[in-house]
Design a protein around this motif. Structure first.
Motif, short mmCIF file in Angstrom:
data_model
loop_
_atom_site.label_atom_id
_atom_site.label_comp_id
_atom_site.label_asym_id
_atom_site.label_seq_id
_atom_site.Cartn_x
_atom_site.Cartn_y
_atom_site.Cartn_z
N LEU A 208 85.67 60.69 48.01
CA LEU A 208 86.53 59.48 49.04
C LEU A 208 86.92 58.31 48.22
O LEU A 208 88.00 57.89 48.63
N GLY A 209 86.28 57.95 47.31
CA GLY A 209 86.62 56.74 46.56
C GLY A 209 87.99 57.14 45.90
O GLY A 209 89.08 56.31 45.52
N GLY A 210 88.07 58.20 45.31
CA GLY A 210 88.99 58.71 44.50
C GLY A 210 90.25 58.85 45.37
O GLY A 210 91.41 58.56 44.86
N ALA A 211 90.23 59.48 46.42
CA ALA A 211 91.37 59.65 47.54
C ALA A 211 91.87 58.12 47.71
O ALA A 211 93.01 57.82 48.21
N PHE B 199 106.83 67.00 58.31
CA PHE B 199 106.09 67.88 57.96
C PHE B 199 106.25 68.78 56.62
O PHE B 199 105.71 69.63 56.03
N VAL B 200 107.40 68.50 56.07
CA VAL B 200 108.05 68.93 54.81
C VAL B 200 107.88 68.07 53.62
O VAL B 200 107.53 68.57 52.65
N SER B 201 107.89 66.75 54.01
CA SER B 201 107.89 65.80 52.84
C SER B 201 106.40 65.06 53.02
O SER B 201 105.79 65.03 52.17
N ARG B 202 106.52 64.15 53.83
CA ARG B 202 105.62 63.16 53.87
C ARG B 202 104.07 63.54 54.08
O ARG B 202 102.98 63.26 53.48
N TRP B 203 103.86 64.61 55.12
CA TRP B 203 102.32 65.16 55.07
C TRP B 203 102.14 65.95 54.06
O TRP B 203 100.82 65.53 53.53
N PRO B 204 103.07 66.55 53.11
CA PRO B 204 102.35 67.26 51.90
C PRO B 204 102.08 66.25 51.04
O PRO B 204 101.26 66.49 50.15
N ARG B 205 102.85 65.24 50.81
CA ARG B 205 102.58 64.25 49.70
C ARG B 205 101.24 63.54 50.22
O ARG B 205 100.58 63.25 49.07
N THR B 206 101.25 63.21 51.26
CA THR B 206 99.91 62.47 51.75
C THR B 206 98.52 63.20 51.52
O THR B 206 97.65 62.88 51.04
N LEU B 207 98.52 64.81 51.80
CA LEU B 207 97.47 65.59 51.48
C LEU B 207 97.43 65.88 49.96
O LEU B 207 96.29 65.69 49.70
N ALA B 208 98.35 65.85 49.23
CA ALA B 208 98.39 66.08 47.81
C ALA B 208 97.65 64.83 47.39
O ALA B 208 96.80 64.89 46.27
N LEU B 209 97.90 63.52 47.75
CA LEU B 209 97.46 62.31 47.06
C LEU B 209 95.87 62.35 47.45
O LEU B 209 94.96 62.26 46.45
N VAL B 210 95.56 62.76 48.63
CA VAL B 210 94.00 62.80 48.91
C VAL B 210 93.21 63.83 47.81
O VAL B 210 92.22 63.74 47.39
N LEU B 211 93.95 65.20 47.94
CA LEU B 211 93.30 66.09 47.17
C LEU B 211 93.12 65.79 45.63
O LEU B 211 92.10 66.02 45.08
N ALA B 212 94.29 65.29 45.38
CA ALA B 212 94.36 64.76 43.58
C ALA B 212 93.28 63.82 43.36
O ALA B 212 92.66 63.78 42.17
N GLY B 213 93.38 62.59 44.09
CA GLY B 213 92.46 61.67 43.77
C GLY B 213 90.93 62.09 44.01
O GLY B 213 90.01 61.83 43.12
N ALA B 214 90.50 62.61 44.88
CA ALA B 214 89.17 63.06 45.35
C ALA B 214 88.81 64.15 44.18
O ALA B 214 87.78 63.91 43.35
N SER B 215 89.71 65.11 43.77
CA SER B 215 89.10 66.04 42.77
C SER B 215 89.11 65.44 41.21
O SER B 215 88.32 65.68 40.45
N LEU B 216 89.86 64.45 40.96
CA LEU B 216 90.22 63.98 39.56
C LEU B 216 88.81 62.81 39.66
O LEU B 216 88.13 62.62 38.29
N ALA B 217 88.56 62.26 40.52
CA ALA B 217 87.25 61.38 40.60
C ALA B 217 86.00 62.05 40.18
O ALA B 217 85.23 61.67 39.60
N VAL B 218 85.83 63.38 40.99
CA VAL B 218 84.68 64.14 40.86
C VAL B 218 84.68 64.78 39.49
O VAL B 218 83.78 64.71 38.77
N ALA B 219 85.83 65.18 38.89
CA ALA B 219 86.02 65.81 37.51
C ALA B 219 85.65 64.59 36.50
O ALA B 219 84.83 65.06 35.51
N GLY B 220 85.91 63.41 36.55
CA GLY B 220 85.44 62.43 35.59
C GLY B 220 84.00 62.06 35.84
O GLY B 220 83.25 61.87 34.76
N LEU B 221 83.56 62.30 37.11
CA LEU B 221 81.92 62.05 37.15
C LEU B 221 81.42 63.25 36.31
O LEU B 221 80.39 62.92 35.57
N LEU B 222 81.78 64.49 36.63
CA LEU B 222 81.16 65.58 35.82
C LEU B 222 81.19 65.41 34.16
O LEU B 222 80.44 65.73 33.40
N LEU B 223 82.54 64.88 33.74
CA LEU B 223 82.82 64.98 32.33
C LEU B 223 81.89 63.80 31.87
O LEU B 223 81.26 63.91 30.55
N GLN B 224 81.44 62.81 32.61
CA GLN B 224 80.53 61.52 32.25
C GLN B 224 79.10 62.27 32.08
O GLN B 224 78.40 61.76 31.13
#
Length: 329
Positions: free
Chosen positions: A281-284, A54-79
């Protein structure tokens, strides 16, 4: 009939990607230098296992999902704003400008609060993105390949300036870490800023129809009653906030916004309302896969996730250029 088939196909992909994200998240929680997996919570319960999860692995996994999803959408908006499918925040100077903002914070006030760093990085990222869009407006005849070339030149100039400044203040190593995304240091209390990026992703879904309109050009958007400049400004702000939050937390992550939207478009077309959930979801999925590869290739050590993404992105970009540059314009 075609509309119904499209909706069924989109729904099927949505469910499939959601299940894949869940499965990869479970795998991510079970992978690490420490020999611990989720079953140990039930078979060998102790405080060390609970704390690690709960201190390391869960935060890391959640951060991966959030970062991947948001960056993919940001790329789509920029396009959509650039009206070109070959652009990505990491290629257009947005991520480099955000890293420059973090560098300014390290020079001016090393102990600056995380939210203030985020604000400075957002302003710098917005400046880099606006510079890119302003240069595009002054190019009268631009091909599909000129747009990413302009972005790469601007990104290179910003990166070179940042490196020169970093050397002057003995922060070159820190700048390299901000330019190379890595989730190994993510812990509870150090990733929550990424919820801002998640909120922006939801807002982009709500504004999907309007961003679809600006992707058709200024004249068309004006004719249908859309305030083109206001929406461009809003899009720049949203993209900049997403990129800044990821850079501040984990560092720059390249090509997510290039790879995922172009793959999803082959399913949904250019309509953002249908594309954004799948892109998120694809970004995640892409981010989770890249991080897992980074952790297992030289286990128990790991390499930055950005390295895996850079290799994958370069290969996809080359395939686009060689085999299908006309359809990607």
């Amino acid at each position: 009939m075609n509309t119904t088939s499209t909706r069924l196909s989109t729904t099927s992909w949505l469910v499939g990607l959601a299940l894949l994200v869940f499965a990869l998240a479970i795998v991510s929680l079970n992978v690490g230098a420490s020999r611990m997996n989720l079953l140990h919570l039930f078979t060998q319960p102790d405080d060390r296992i609970t704390q690690l999860l709960f201190v390391s692995r869960w935060p890391r996994t959640l951060a991966l999902v959030l970062a991947g999803a948001s960056l993919a959408v940001a790329g789509l908006l920029l396009q959509m704003m650039a009206r070109n499918r070959l652009v990505d925040p990491s290629m257009m100077g947005t991520a480099d400008a955000a890293a420059l903002g973090v560098l300014f914070c390290a020079i001016a006030a090393p102990g600056m609060a995380l939210w203030l760093k985020f604000g400075v990085a957002t302003l710098c990222a917005a400046g880099g993105t606006l510079l890119f869009l302003a240069v595009l407006e002054r190019i009268p005849l631009r091909s599909a390949l000129i747009v990413p070339l302009v972005g790469l030149v601007l990104a290179g100039v910003i990166h070179a300036g940042s490196s020169l400044l970093a050397y002057q203040f003995e922060l070159a190593q820190a700048l390299r870490s901000w330019n190379s995304g890595d989730f190994s240091a993510i812990l509870r209390g150090r990733y929550e800023l990424l919820w801002v990026a998640a909120g922006i992703t939801v807002l982009a879904m709500l504004l999907a129809d309007r961003f679809t309109v600006i992707g058709m050009g200024k004249d068309f958007a004006t004719n249908v009653g859309v305030n083109y400049r206001w929406l461009i400004a809003l899009g720049v702000l949203l993209v900049s906030m997403v990129v800044a939050s990821v850079v501040v937390i984990a560092g720059a992550l390249p090509f997510i916004g290039l790879i995922v939207p172009n793959l999803i478009r082959r399913i949904t077309g250019d309509h953002l309302r249908h594309a954004i959930p799948l892109v998120a979801l694809g970004g995640a999925v892409l981010m989770l896969v890249a991080d897992l590869l980074a952790r297992v290739l030289i286990h128990p050590y790991e390499i930055p996730s950005a390295n895996i993404l850079a290799i994958s992105g370069c290969l996809v970009f080359l395939v686009i250029l060689i085999r299908g540059r006309k359809q990607w314009a």
